[in-house]
Design a protein around this motif. Sequence first.
Motif, mmCIF file in Angstrom:
data_model
loop_
_atom_site.group_PDB
_atom_site.id
_atom_site.type_symbol
_atom_site.label_atom_id
_atom_site.label_comp_id
_atom_site.label_asym_id
_atom_site.label_seq_id
_atom_site.Cartn_x
_atom_site.Cartn_y
_atom_site.Cartn_z
ATOM 1 N N SER A 28 39.046 35.482 47.514
ATOM 2 C CA SER A 28 40.136 36.206 48.175
ATOM 3 C C SER A 28 40.279 35.776 49.630
ATOM 4 N N ARG A 29 39.157 35.572 50.322
ATOM 5 C CA ARG A 29 39.226 35.095 51.711
ATOM 6 C C ARG A 29 39.841 33.709 51.768
ATOM 7 N N ALA A 30 39.461 32.838 50.834
ATOM 8 C CA ALA A 30 39.999 31.471 50.817
ATOM 9 C C ALA A 30 41.494 31.472 50.496
ATOM 10 N N GLY A 31 41.907 32.342 49.589
ATOM 11 C CA GLY A 31 43.322 32.408 49.203
ATOM 12 C C GLY A 31 44.201 33.080 50.241
ATOM 13 N N GLY A 32 43.616 33.965 51.010
ATOM 14 C CA GLY A 32 44.355 34.648 52.058
ATOM 15 C C GLY A 32 45.157 35.835 51.564
ATOM 16 N N ALA A 33 45.876 36.430 52.494
ATOM 17 C CA ALA A 33 46.631 37.657 52.206
ATOM 18 C C ALA A 33 47.696 37.441 51.135
ATOM 19 N N GLY A 34 48.315 36.272 51.120
ATOM 20 C CA GLY A 34 49.330 35.988 50.109
ATOM 21 C C GLY A 34 48.751 36.012 48.705
ATOM 22 N N PHE A 35 47.586 35.403 48.548
ATOM 23 C CA PHE A 35 46.911 35.386 47.249
ATOM 24 C C PHE A 35 46.505 36.799 46.828
ATOM 25 N N VAL A 36 45.918 37.540 47.753
ATOM 26 C CA VAL A 36 45.474 38.905 47.454
ATOM 27 C C VAL A 36 46.668 39.769 47.057
ATOM 28 N N THR A 37 47.764 39.660 47.790
ATOM 29 C CA THR A 37 48.970 40.432 47.479
ATOM 30 C C THR A 37 49.532 40.033 46.123
ATOM 31 N N TRP A 38 49.538 38.754 45.819
ATOM 32 C CA TRP A 38 50.012 38.261 44.527
ATOM 33 C C TRP A 38 49.176 38.853 43.397
ATOM 34 N N MET A 39 47.841 38.838 43.563
ATOM 35 C CA MET A 39 46.965 39.416 42.547
ATOM 36 C C MET A 39 47.237 40.911 42.386
ATOM 37 N N GLN A 40 47.380 41.602 43.510
ATOM 38 C CA GLN A 40 47.572 43.052 43.483
ATOM 39 C C GLN A 40 48.884 43.431 42.809
ATOM 40 N N THR A 41 49.946 42.728 43.097
ATOM 41 C CA THR A 41 51.267 43.148 42.628
ATOM 42 C C THR A 41 51.633 42.614 41.243
ATOM 43 N N ASN A 42 50.858 41.669 40.717
ATOM 44 C CA ASN A 42 51.236 41.060 39.443
ATOM 45 C C ASN A 42 50.294 41.342 38.277
ATOM 46 N N PHE A 43 49.179 41.991 38.523
ATOM 47 C CA PHE A 43 48.204 42.169 37.446
ATOM 48 C C PHE A 43 47.679 43.596 37.395
ATOM 49 N N GLY A 44 47.331 44.023 36.191
ATOM 50 C CA GLY A 44 46.643 45.292 35.985
ATOM 51 C C GLY A 44 47.382 46.496 36.530
#
Length: 81
Positions: A28-44
Amino acid sequence: DVIFSVNDPQSWHEQNLRRHPKHYSLLSRAGGAGFVTWMQTNFGAKIFFHPYVDLDRKTTSTGSADDLGSNERNDDNYKMA
């Protein structure tokens, strides 16, 4: 456990990553805020959850959810136990 309801997950994760990088996995740190937001809003359940966070020398779990109030009105599928 603590769940934060945030209006702008991207901005929230940008700020939280700067202030508390260890609250995030290496991926998550490597992916940054964009990656974290993408994971949060698109899964589960649309919640980004941090299972082992050190808060005042106590281990707890924290997470963030995209504006719980508006999603409840839209009848999205939030399920937390």
